[in-house]
Write a protein that holds these residues in place. Structure first.
Motif, short mmCIF file in Angstrom:
data_model
loop_
_atom_site.label_atom_id
_atom_site.label_comp_id
_atom_site.label_asym_id
_atom_site.label_seq_id
_atom_site.Cartn_x
_atom_site.Cartn_y
_atom_site.Cartn_z
N ALA A 142 3.73 -19.03 -16.15
CA ALA A 142 3.31 -20.19 -16.93
C ALA A 142 4.38 -20.60 -17.94
O ALA A 142 4.49 -21.75 -18.32
CB ALA A 142 1.99 -19.90 -17.65
N ARG A 143 5.19 -19.62 -18.39
CA ARG A 143 6.29 -19.93 -19.33
C ARG A 143 7.53 -20.40 -18.59
O ARG A 143 8.53 -20.73 -19.21
CB ARG A 143 6.64 -18.69 -20.16
CG ARG A 143 5.50 -18.18 -21.03
CD ARG A 143 5.99 -17.05 -21.91
NE ARG A 143 6.99 -17.52 -22.86
CZ ARG A 143 6.70 -18.03 -24.05
NH1 ARG A 143 5.45 -18.13 -24.42
NH2 ARG A 143 7.64 -18.45 -24.84
N GLY A 144 7.47 -20.36 -17.26
CA GLY A 144 8.62 -20.80 -16.47
C GLY A 144 9.69 -19.74 -16.33
O GLY A 144 10.84 -20.04 -16.02
N ASP A 145 9.34 -18.47 -16.54
CA ASP A 145 10.34 -17.40 -16.51
C ASP A 145 10.47 -16.73 -15.15
O ASP A 145 11.15 -15.73 -15.01
CB ASP A 145 10.01 -16.35 -17.58
CG ASP A 145 10.20 -16.92 -18.98
OD1 ASP A 145 11.11 -17.77 -19.13
OD2 ASP A 145 9.47 -16.55 -19.90
N ALA A 182 1.35 -15.06 -16.84
CA ALA A 182 1.88 -15.57 -18.11
C ALA A 182 3.38 -15.85 -18.01
O ALA A 182 3.87 -16.87 -18.51
CB ALA A 182 1.59 -14.57 -19.23
N ILE A 183 4.10 -14.96 -17.32
CA ILE A 183 5.54 -15.17 -17.12
C ILE A 183 5.77 -16.46 -16.33
O ILE A 183 6.62 -17.28 -16.67
CB ILE A 183 6.16 -13.95 -16.39
CG1 ILE A 183 6.28 -12.76 -17.35
CG2 ILE A 183 7.53 -14.30 -15.81
CD1 ILE A 183 6.74 -11.47 -16.68
N HIS A 200 8.34 -27.11 -14.67
CA HIS A 200 9.50 -26.32 -15.08
C HIS A 200 10.70 -26.71 -14.22
O HIS A 200 10.96 -26.09 -13.19
CB HIS A 200 9.20 -24.83 -14.93
CG HIS A 200 8.05 -24.37 -15.77
ND1 HIS A 200 8.13 -24.26 -17.14
CD2 HIS A 200 6.79 -24.03 -15.45
CE1 HIS A 200 6.97 -23.85 -17.62
NE2 HIS A 200 6.14 -23.72 -16.62
N VAL A 228 12.83 -8.73 -8.72
CA VAL A 228 11.39 -8.53 -8.91
C VAL A 228 11.12 -7.96 -10.30
O VAL A 228 11.66 -6.94 -10.67
CB VAL A 228 10.81 -7.59 -7.85
CG1 VAL A 228 9.34 -7.32 -8.14
CG2 VAL A 228 10.99 -8.18 -6.46
N VAL A 229 10.29 -8.67 -11.05
CA VAL A 229 9.79 -8.14 -12.32
C VAL A 229 8.35 -7.70 -12.06
O VAL A 229 7.48 -8.52 -11.80
CB VAL A 229 9.84 -9.22 -13.42
CG1 VAL A 229 9.28 -8.66 -14.72
CG2 VAL A 229 11.26 -9.69 -13.62
N ALA A 230 8.12 -6.38 -12.08
CA ALA A 230 6.80 -5.86 -11.72
C ALA A 230 5.97 -5.59 -12.96
O ALA A 230 6.30 -4.71 -13.75
CB ALA A 230 6.97 -4.58 -10.90
N HIS A 260 13.76 -26.26 -14.22
CA HIS A 260 14.89 -25.37 -13.96
C HIS A 260 14.62 -24.39 -12.81
O HIS A 260 15.51 -23.68 -12.39
CB HIS A 260 15.20 -24.57 -15.23
CG HIS A 260 14.04 -23.75 -15.66
ND1 HIS A 260 13.10 -24.22 -16.54
CD2 HIS A 260 13.61 -22.54 -15.26
CE1 HIS A 260 12.15 -23.33 -16.69
NE2 HIS A 260 12.43 -22.30 -15.93
#
Lengths: 232, 280
Positions: B77-80, B74-75, B237, B64-66, B239
């Motif tokens: 949308a960048r595929g991250d 945004a994360i 995305h 989890v990236v909080a 991947h």
């Protein structure tokens, strides 16, 4: 004052109870910052010595740039590495974003200018002393750089510690590229930031005290290592 | 000789570090997904409670990236990230409409509360209409701490000010301070200067540094806080771990996942509710 006393209490409790999560967090902090500063040192120290011994046209520009890079905020480095490693960025295929590898990369970029500039300063004074000898014996450039690094090793230990200190104290870059993922990319500093934002101020300061104890131990170890090496 | 010993020590140290690194990489399960979510879900302890249950059920680790909802989108949308769990319906719909995400689903909800100093200089205690409470704060020019970080909470706050007809342009509202940071730092600031602040109930329930602050106004239906799950679009995305992410969504909305969410407590208080449960 109560909060500060409580912070010491938390710090002692965390250490004495041998909290497993704290241990993992400390371990990751050390691994990331030590790996980054060692890699940066292996590149930056010779680079500094080269800058001290060679005169070439781009040298003043390089020195000015390196000095300017010392002031680079870690969050800017974090942003740069984030965009580099993002899936939509040039190195996205590596899949490094939100991993310890990304954090190491960010801290290499963070510490490299410090190491290069300070190594340059450390070796420059020796170069003034040795220069004529090198010229007389016709030593190769490589040989000159190697000898300078060896001669300045005491100062270079300080350089390394300064870089390591900057790395392990840093939070902006690793927060951004590591993501502060519990049990995976959460370090001491990101934990402190997290606990502060939860309003657990005493616990956060307690963690800060543990971190201070840790850097103190590492600095002491380096001090004794350095002294033993000087005894040769 | 001296130089060799110095360099070899550095190398040995490097190898020790690299070796120490291996177990931590091997320990992580082979299969994992990255979920970008909000600080409220992470800091309330919900994920610490849910993720082990999901791992037992599926064998999948969730990282989890909080961050704030704006940054989480945004994360994504960048595929991250592989999946999102956020709270801004308009932003979520836009994310899906732009082709970044698929399969948006309602996961849970709670509510926002208006918090302020016990002395309550604007007199909003017990006010059931959030817009009226904001008007009173503006009329009293009482300090108000705003996130100002494009998070879900900040986006709701801006919509509320607009609905209340209050101009919060920096020049017009010097009593309103934008912290530009997360819910926790904003609460810390509000506690420090006795400011009013809009917060989600889960973060407040977890927040320790309250000083003079307490909940003064809640219960307006406009303060409902819905959390939606979205999968990052594998067509955009390629991947992303589509199958594992889908598994996560299926589990969240399954009987088992719903029971787990409903059973989560912060200091004995339920802070996340299921969509079908009666509003409190």
């Amino acid at each position: 004052m109560d909060d500060i006393a409580q912070a010491f209490h938390f710090a002692l409790k965390l250490i004495l109870e041998g909290d497993r999560e704290l241990f993992e967090t400390v371990k990751l902090s050390i691994i990331v910052s030590l790996s980054a500063s060692i890699i940066a040192f292996l590149i930056g120290a010779p680079a500094g010595a080269v800058l001290a011994t060679q005169t070439f046209r781009a040298r003043p520009a390089m020195l000015v740039s390196l000095n300017a890079l010392l002031g680079l905020p870690s969050v800017v480095i974090g942003l740069f590495v984030y965009l580099l490693l993002s899936r939509s960025g040039p190195l996205g295929f590596l899949g490094f974003l939100f991993t310890p590898q990304a954090m190491i990369l960010a801290q290499i970029i963070l510490t490299l200018p410090i190491i290069a500039v300070m190594s340059y300063r450390a070796t420059e004074t020796y170069w003034a002393d040795y220069r004529d000898t090198f010229v007389i014996f016709g030593a190769s450039r490589l040989r000159a750089v190697a000898t300078l690094i060896s001669a300045a090793r005491g100062a270079l230990v300080t350089v390394f510690l300064a870089a390591f200190g900057r790395a392990i104290a840093e939070v902006g870059a690793i927060m951004m590229v590591g993501g502060n993922i519990r049990g995976f990319t959460r370090t001491m500093t990101t934990t402190i930031a997290l606990q502060t934002s939860r309003g657990e101020l005493a616990l956060a300061l307690g963690l800060g005290l543990v971190l201070m104890g840790l850097t103190l131990a590492i600095s002491a170890a380096a001090f004794f290592l350095n002294r033993r090496m000087s005894d040769y | 000789m001296l130089r060799r010993s110095f360099v070899s020590r550095a190398l040995v140290l490097g190898f020790i570090c690299a070796a120490a690194h291996v177990p931590s990489r091997a320990r992580a399960a082979d299969s994992f997904i990255t979920v970008a979510s909000t600080t409220s879900t992470e800091q309330s302890g919900l994920f610490s409670y849910l993720l082990p249950l999901f791992r037992t059920a599926s064998g999948i680790d969730v990282r989890v990236v909080a961050v704030g909802t704006g940054q989480a989108l945004a994360i994504g949308a960048r595929g991250d990230a592989d999946a999102l769990l956020v709270h801004d319906r308009q932003g979520e719909d836009k994310f899906v409409a732009e082709g970044h995400g698929i399969d948006r689903c309602d996961v849970m909800y709670n509510d926002f509360v208006l918090i302020g100093p016990k002395s309550d200089p604007a007199g909003i205690r017990g006010e059931k209409d959030a817009k009226e409470a904001l008007r009173k704060i503006a009329a009293a020019k009482a300090p108000f701490a705003s996130r100002g970080d494009d998070s879900g909470t900040h986006r709701l706050e801006m919509r509320l000010w607009k609905a209340a007809g209050v101009d919060v342009a920096p020049a017009a509202a010097i009593w309103r301070r934008e912290t530009g940071s997360g819910m926790g730092p904003t609460l810390n600031l509000a506690a420090g200067v006795d400011a009013y602040v809009l917060a989600d109930r889960a973060t407040w329930a977890n927040f320790k540094n309250r000083q003079n602050l307490e909940i003064l106004s809640d219960g307006d239906p406009g303060l409902l806080n819905r959390y939606g799950g979205i999968l990052v679009n594998p067509a955009t995305h390629p991947h992303v771990k589509a199958a594992e992410a889908r598994r996560w969504h299926e589990w969240l909305t399954s009987e088992e996942g719903r029971k787990a969410i409903a059973g989560f407590r912060v200091n004995g208080e339920q802070v996340f509710f299921l969509e079908t449960a009666p509003a409190h």
